[in-house]
Scaffold this motif. Structure first.
Motif, PDB file in Angstrom:
ATOM      1  N   ASP A  57       0.712  -0.997   0.031  1.00  0.00           N
ATOM      2  CA  ASP A  57       0.255  -0.156  -0.018  1.00  0.00           C
ATOM      3  C   ASP A  57       0.971   1.263  -0.058  1.00  0.00           C
ATOM      4  O   ASP A  57       0.907   2.013   1.081  1.00  0.00           O
ATOM      5  CB  ASP A  57      -0.840   0.239   1.275  1.00  0.00           C
ATOM      6  N   PRO A  58       1.638   1.315  -1.153  1.00  0.00           N
ATOM      7  CA  PRO A  58       2.490   2.498  -1.103  1.00  0.00           C
ATOM      8  C   PRO A  58       1.931   3.843  -0.699  1.00  0.00           C
ATOM      9  O   PRO A  58       2.597   4.780  -0.342  1.00  0.00           O
ATOM     10  CB  PRO A  58       3.187   2.240  -2.423  1.00  0.00           C
ATOM     11  N   ARG A  59       0.816   4.147  -1.230  1.00  0.00           N
ATOM     12  CA  ARG A  59       0.136   5.384  -1.057  1.00  0.00           C
ATOM     13  C   ARG A  59       0.035   5.745   0.296  1.00  0.00           C
ATOM     14  O   ARG A  59       0.454   6.828   0.679  1.00  0.00           O
ATOM     15  CB  ARG A  59      -1.178   5.560  -1.703  1.00  0.00           C
ATOM     16  N   ARG A 105       1.414   4.085   2.978  1.00  0.00           N
ATOM     17  CA  ARG A 105       2.470   3.705   3.754  1.00  0.00           C
ATOM     18  C   ARG A 105       3.825   4.721   3.603  1.00  0.00           C
ATOM     19  O   ARG A 105       4.657   4.974   4.597  1.00  0.00           O
ATOM     20  CB  ARG A 105       3.259   2.128   3.532  1.00  0.00           C
ATOM     21  N   ILE A 106       3.840   5.383   2.375  1.00  0.00           N
ATOM     22  CA  ILE A 106       4.945   6.250   2.267  1.00  0.00           C
ATOM     23  C   ILE A 106       4.559   7.522   2.872  1.00  0.00           C
ATOM     24  O   ILE A 106       5.310   8.199   3.695  1.00  0.00           O
ATOM     25  CB  ILE A 106       4.943   6.730   0.803  1.00  0.00           C
ATOM     26  N   ASP A 134       5.252   6.921   6.225  1.00  0.00           N
ATOM     27  CA  ASP A 134       6.864   6.975   6.616  1.00  0.00           C
ATOM     28  C   ASP A 134       7.194   8.417   6.927  1.00  0.00           C
ATOM     29  O   ASP A 134       7.924   8.886   7.648  1.00  0.00           O
ATOM     30  CB  ASP A 134       7.576   6.543   5.337  1.00  0.00           C
ATOM     31  N   LEU A 135       6.663   9.407   6.081  1.00  0.00           N
ATOM     32  CA  LEU A 135       7.084  10.597   6.159  1.00  0.00           C
ATOM     33  C   LEU A 135       6.760  11.187   7.571  1.00  0.00           C
ATOM     34  O   LEU A 135       7.268  12.053   8.117  1.00  0.00           O
ATOM     35  CB  LEU A 135       6.477  11.407   5.062  1.00  0.00           C
ATOM     36  N   LEU A 185       3.880  12.848  -4.245  1.00  0.00           N
ATOM     37  CA  LEU A 185       3.007  13.380  -3.443  1.00  0.00           C
ATOM     38  C   LEU A 185       2.541  14.816  -3.824  1.00  0.00           C
ATOM     39  O   LEU A 185       1.994  15.626  -3.322  1.00  0.00           O
ATOM     40  CB  LEU A 185       3.675  13.393  -1.955  1.00  0.00           C
ATOM     41  N   VAL A 222      -1.149  16.259  -3.930  1.00  0.00           N
ATOM     42  CA  VAL A 222      -1.891  15.091  -4.584  1.00  0.00           C
ATOM     43  C   VAL A 222      -2.582  14.173  -3.581  1.00  0.00           C
ATOM     44  O   VAL A 222      -3.766  13.663  -3.871  1.00  0.00           O
ATOM     45  CB  VAL A 222      -0.926  14.321  -5.474  1.00  0.00           C
ATOM     46  N   PHE A 227      -4.504  13.345  -0.093  1.00  0.00           N
ATOM     47  CA  PHE A 227      -5.157  14.022   0.999  1.00  0.00           C
ATOM     48  C   PHE A 227      -5.712  12.971   1.862  1.00  0.00           C
ATOM     49  O   PHE A 227      -6.716  12.059   1.876  1.00  0.00           O
ATOM     50  CB  PHE A 227      -6.521  14.767   0.495  1.00  0.00           C
ATOM     51  N   GLY A 228      -5.216  13.112   3.072  1.00  0.00           N
ATOM     52  CA  GLY A 228      -5.311  12.045   3.973  1.00  0.00           C
ATOM     53  C   GLY A 228      -4.655  10.644   3.520  1.00  0.00           C
ATOM     54  O   GLY A 228      -3.977  10.589   2.670  1.00  0.00           O
ATOM     55  N   LEU A 229      -4.683   9.714   4.533  1.00  0.00           N
ATOM     56  CA  LEU A 229      -4.044   8.429   4.401  1.00  0.00           C
ATOM     57  C   LEU A 229      -4.616   7.435   3.596  1.00  0.00           C
ATOM     58  O   LEU A 229      -5.945   7.494   3.580  1.00  0.00           O
ATOM     59  CB  LEU A 229      -3.395   7.860   5.487  1.00  0.00           C
TER      60      LEU A 229
END
Lengths: 362, 740
Positions: free
Chosen positions: B609-611, B613-614, B617-618, B721, B736, B738-740
């Protein structure tokens, strides 16, 4: 219950989106201009960017080396026929190259740098085929003491032949494969769908395993279900490294280094110098007009044509239009509607830049 | 496998990570395969060793790294072999099941192909002179008909049908057809009709020809022995093909049909009128269609689940949470059988990588297949397995289970016994569930739920004792019983028995009899029930009567004796079956050996789920990096945080557009003023003018702060992002996500 969760998630997502939109609209648009920042010279900026002090070096090193314990698992999974896909914030280049050079010594490894602008996939496939053929040959030599005499240059073979070769039977030794390590499989050089289709076909071959990294949040959109489930056969690994994207980011323009007057004049000069003298002269006419009438919307096309004909710069409207198309393509010239209704041309640069440009041209 | 141990030659490898040159080559060979593997494999079934501790995540021993590594790799190899054994068995089972579900349709298609072929032959064969001409024969229009089988897949997911069409190809080949298949990529505008012909030539002639000419195909066909076998062209997915190209292709094939008897089979995902939507009318006129229908994805799914998780004897099981996840994933997210199978494989692989004793599954499997171990290889393999297993068992990781004494044989036979009775119970339930359209996966999820196995209270224990009239076999079973949820599927299924008409009940009992064959104690009871049913319905024969009298003598005939109506008897039988034999796998001692439970691991590996999780991460940099300075002040932005983290946190305060100037100023504020905590997180964008009064500090670090800002923007751009400023809005970047 689960469906409710899902709905909630989606609701929160759309709510966030509209909140953000609202925030953008309701708040008075900030008038801050990029130009207000006192940007240092581009070269200095690049030098400084190259020498940024890393933060938390120790912790990040510990984080990256903590992934070493996964190496044996990764090898196991590769042997089981899966592809590995690494994601998470930070450059994963060093990590997977380290993995390849410590844990994958038993296999040939080819590295593809997807962050570069252009990668020739055919050449990559030929290289894989060559490495594989070496590997197979050395195995055969070990087994029977004789070398097979089939050798044809792989470059001259068609893609389909190459795929057939890579997808050869590996019944006798399932462990004979070439690892292809792709940095940024979502990178600019590999991003289009045709490229991904080829990579997917490579990944589906029995003698190939893929280890790849992605950085873009939307990278899963590159693949359809067929690619994901039957060809790439990805196992996702979340391995944030927080390492700087030094090499991957090299091709991105520095945001502050653009937009300055000096910069745009310089770009315009470079473009103009590649054009014919006549085209340059046409542009000069436009500059002169804009400098002498700074308050007007621009120069009507008819006026420009008349002046250019007088000076023997163009012979017909068609020639002028071809020049103008060239200018517009490079965004040297734009059109806007004059208050009396006719279209007129203007150069989207400030006066200082225009003066500088004029000097450079003459 | 490598024949002999070559001397180990390890070339010292330089790390190429920092190698500048290679960074800018599109690709390069990092290294070629070393010969180390040959030596590694040969020491696999080697000498005895003493195991101390096995860490599943690889060799990290300090004291004796050599032995540790050798040991680790040996065990790894064992697990690998076990995995191969288990997975290949599962894979063949799945393939067999899928083939079985389609076999009727395949036979129909095959029959139709040969009927059509006969029809084409009845037009007459071209004379030898006309056959050698490099163009189609000119015949009457009715001879230009192309027989076309439309296979309705009832499934929008093409990926599930790839295998089906492959199998269909094999099936037809085995009946003597020449088969070629064309994918939608080959029937695209890009590759055009030439690409199709080349693909046909490649598949049928096994050569690559540059000239795309049907005449080559025609002469090849003539050489194959004149007019004996049809040529079948399979188009997997008509809806994805380029309509005009397919139309041209069809028209061209129909021209040649007398010379090359081609029969077309097309997969249709939507409805039967799909060809009319895709093809041009003149192509449509050439077709003589025939309809075939495949099973629906849900049916296939049921069949696969039943075969793999219930009937299959490889013993590999999944835990409750994994089952629930798989069901949710199949129903809500992916919906393809392919993804389900892939998930099973991932589960399998994860199990074998993390569970040290997982290789015992191989032993179970071999025992099951061979009964006795005649095969020398297998026997020695099993010996090696047992040795390692006993070493590992002595490890404190496994709790001592009562009754087994941690003896391997006992443990395994116990597991086997459990597995048999459990799957029999679930299958019995499923047979009833079929009448009320209960999905097998739903049933399975409930049957695996360890929370439903509850301690027996004194009252229901005595009730059970009365009902059953027998005592429980082990102390473990005495204390617990499976009680289905009142709103659950199992409860619903048990209630359903009551409503079944006599005919269906009979059918049900017959199917139960078949299923329970492998567990004698349950089987006896089913036989009883069946007998009672026959007596009640006057269907009994002389043999049944004899059986009855025998049963009367034994203590078993409780269902016959009881005077309750038949439905109730069946219901109470089912009830006792569930409460007595239904033991969710996670409640069985040593289930770790055969059961994969780690749902999170599966989920992470299956769905990246890169969107989300990345972004996490940040935003939660400090949690991942585990630095002390940032973790203490979780809510405030500190200058020591990662630059991109600071930037992304600041970006959260903006709307969909971020003013670069403001963003830069806030960034500058954060990184240059550590003491001003909290202040910068106000909603108002900071005013830039204040900074002007401290030129001395700034000039020094200006370039570096700007560089850091630029780098952070680039990094966010790489992650996708941010969208960069457009010409229209040069001072703004666009958010790009908005929210996780």
């Amino acid at each position: 219950m689960e469906i409710d969760d899902l709905d909630d998630e989606e609701l929160a997502f759309s709510r966030n989106y509209f909140l953000a939109k609202e925030l953008g609209g309701s708040k008075k648009k900030s008038s801050g201009k990029l130009a207000d920042i006192d940007v240092v010279d581009e070269q200095e900026l690049r030098a400084a960017a190259a020498n940024i002090e890393p933060k938390h070096e120790k912790e990040i090193a510990a984080l990256i080396s903590s992934y070493k314990s996964l190496y044996s698992k990764w090898v196991f999974e590769l042997r089981c026929g899966f592809g590995l896909l690494m994601y998470g914030f930070g450059s994963k280049k060093a990590l997977i190259e380290d993995f390849a050079s410590t844990a994958l010594m038993d296999y040939s490894v080819i590295v593809v740098n997807g962050y570069l602008q252009s990668v020739n996939i055919k050449q990559v496939i030929v290289a894989i085929a060559e490495v594989l053929s070496d590997q197979l040959k050395s195995r055969l030599k070990n087994a029977s003491g004789s070398t097979p005499n089939v050798h044809q240059s792989f470059t001259s073979r068609s893609m389909d032949d190459l795929f057939t070769f890579l997808n050869g039977s590996n019944e006798e030794d399932k462990d004979c494969f070439v690892c292809v390590l792709i940095h940024n499989i979502d990178g600019p050089g590999l991003r289009d769908s045709e490229m991904q289709e080829y990579i997917a076909r490579v990944a589906a071959c029995s003698h190939v395993r893929i280890i790849a990294s992605v950085d873009h949040v939307n990278s899963p959109l590159l693949w359809d279900k067929k690619m994901v489930h039957t060809q790439f056969n990805w196992l996702w690994y979340h391995v944030p490294t927080f390492a700087p994207y030094k090499i991957e980011g090299m091709f991105f323009p520095l945001i502050l280094a653009h937009g300055g007057t000096a910069q745009s004049a310089k770009t315009a000069t470079i473009v103009l110098q590649s054009l014919t003298p006549n085209a340059q002269s046409v542009f000069k006419v436009l500059i002169e007009h804009q400098l002498s009438h700074p308050d007007e919307e621009g120069m009507p096309i008819n006026n420009l044509y008349a002046i250019c004909r007088e000076r023997f710069l163009v012979s017909s409207q068609v020639t002028l239009n071809s020049h103008l198309t060239e200018f517009k393509d490079h965004e040297l010239v734009k059109t806007r509607r004059h208050s009396d209704g006719q279209d007129c041309l203007y150069i989207p640069l400030p006066s200082e830049a225009l003066e500088k440009l004029l000097m450079e041209l003459s | 496998m490598a024949p002999s141990a070559a001397p180990v030659v390890e070339s010292p490898l330089q790390s190429t990570v920092e190698n500048i040159e290679t960074n800018f080559q599109p690709f390069y060979v990092l290294h070629k395969a070393s010969s180390r593997k040959n030596s590694r494999k040969s020491n696999l079934c080697g000498k005895s060793r003493k195991r101390t501790k096995l860490s599943p995540t690889g060799p990290n021993g300090i004291e004796n790294p050599d032995a540790e590594e050798r040991d680790g790799s040996q065990l790894e190899h064992l697990r690998m072999e076990a995995l191969e054994l288990v997975w290949s068995k599962m894979e063949t089972t799945i393939k067999d099941v899928l083939r079985d579900t389609n076999v009727k349709v395949f036979d129909d298609i095959c029959r139709w192909v040969f009927e059509s072929f006969a029809a084409i032959r009845s037009y007459g064969t071209p004379s030898s002179s006309s056959a050698t001409r490099p163009f189609p024969t000119f015949t009457r229009a009715e001879y230009k008909i192309l027989f076309t089988g439309l296979v309705l897949t009832k499934n929008m997911e093409v990926v599930d049908d790839l295998l089906t069409f492959e199998e269909l190809g094999f099936h037809l080949k085995s009946h003597g057809c020449h088969v070629a298949s064309l994918s939608s990529q080959e029937l695209s505008a890009k590759s055009s009709i030439g690409g199709c012909i080349r693909s046909l030539l490649r598949q049928l002639l096994k050569v690559t020809v540059d000239a795309a000419d049907m005449f080559i195909l025609a002469s090849w066909y003539r050489e194959q022995g004149y007019y004996e076998n049809p040529v079948v062209v399979i188009v997997e997915d008509i809806e994805r093909c380029c309509g005009p190209v397919l139309s041209d292709f069809i028209i061209m094939l129909s021209e040649w049909v007398v010379k090359i008897p081609i029969i077309l089979i097309m997969g249709v995902a939507t409805t039967i009128d799909a060809p009319a939507n895709v093809l041009r009318s003149n192509a449509l006129q050439q077709l003589c269609p025939c309809k075939f229908v495949l099973g629906s994805p849900a049916e296939r799914m049921e069949a696969v689940v039943e075969a793999v998780l219930l009937r299959h004897c490889c013993m590999f099981s999944i835990g409750h949470k994994v089952a629930v996840f798989l069901r949710k994933y199949f129903l809500n997210q992916d919906g393809t059988l392919t993804s389900f199978i892939r998930a099973m494989k991932i589960a399998c692989v994860q199990h074998f990588t993390t569970e040290p004793l997982s290789f015992m599954l191989a032993r179970l499997l071999l025992e099951e297949e061979n009964m006795g171990f005649q095969d020398g290889n297998d026997a020695s393999f099993l010996e090696v397995l047992s040795k390692h297993a006993s070493d590992l068992l002595s490890d404190s990781r496994y709790p001592l289970a009562e009754g087994t004494g941690n003896n391997l044989g006992n443990i395994l036979s116990e597991l086997k016994r459990w597995r048999k009775s459990w799957s029999v119970v679930v299958l019995c339930l499923y047979q009833v569930g079929k009448f009320s359209k209960v999905q097998l996966l739903d049933l399975l999820c409930e049957a695996l739920d360890p929370q439903l196995l509850k301690p027996i209270t004194s009252e229901n224990s005595s009730r059970l004792q009365q009902e059953k009239g027998t005592s429980f076999s082990s102390s473990y079973e005495l204390q617990y019983q499976f009680s289905s949820r009142k709103d659950g599927y199992i409860y619903q299924v048990i209630r359903k028995v009551r409503d079944l008409p006599a005919e269906l009940l009979h059918q049900l009992l017959m199917s139960w009899e078949k299923i329970t064959h492998c567990v004698p104690e349950i089987h006896e009871n089913v036989k009883d029930l069946l007998l009672a049913f026959k007596l009640g319905n006057g269907k009994s024969s002389g043999k049944d009567i004899a059986d009855l009298s025998r049963r009367h003598a034994s203590r078993n005939g409780l269902f016959v004796k009881s005077s309750k109506p038949m439905m109730e008897k069946a219901e109470s039988f089912l009830n006792s079956l569930v409460s007595e034999h239904m033991r969710p796998v996670e409640c069985i001692p040593f289930h770790e050996l055969i059961c994969f439970k780690d749902v999170r691991k599966l989920q992470l590996a299956l769905i990246g789920d890169p969107r989300r999780r990345i972004q996490v991460d940040l935003l939660e940099f400090q949690k991942i990096v585990k630095c002390t300075c940032c973790s203490e002040n979780r809510n405030s932005l500190l200058p020591c945080a990662h630059d991109s983290t600071i930037m992304y946190r600041l970006a959260q305060e903006h709307g969909d557009l971020i003013n670069l100037h403001d963003w830069f100023q806030s960034f500058k504020r954060v990184v240059s003023h550590p003491q001003a905590k909290g202040n910068h997180r106000t909603k108002q964008c900071p005013t830039p003018k204040k900074r002007k009064d401290k030129p001395s500090v700034e000039s020094k670090s200006d370039a570096s702060i700007q560089a850091r800002f630029c780098t952070a923007v680039s990094e966010l751009q790489i992650t996708g992002l941010l969208r960069m400023p457009s010409k229209r809005r040069p001072d703004y970047v666009q958010r790009v996500a908005f929210g996780l």
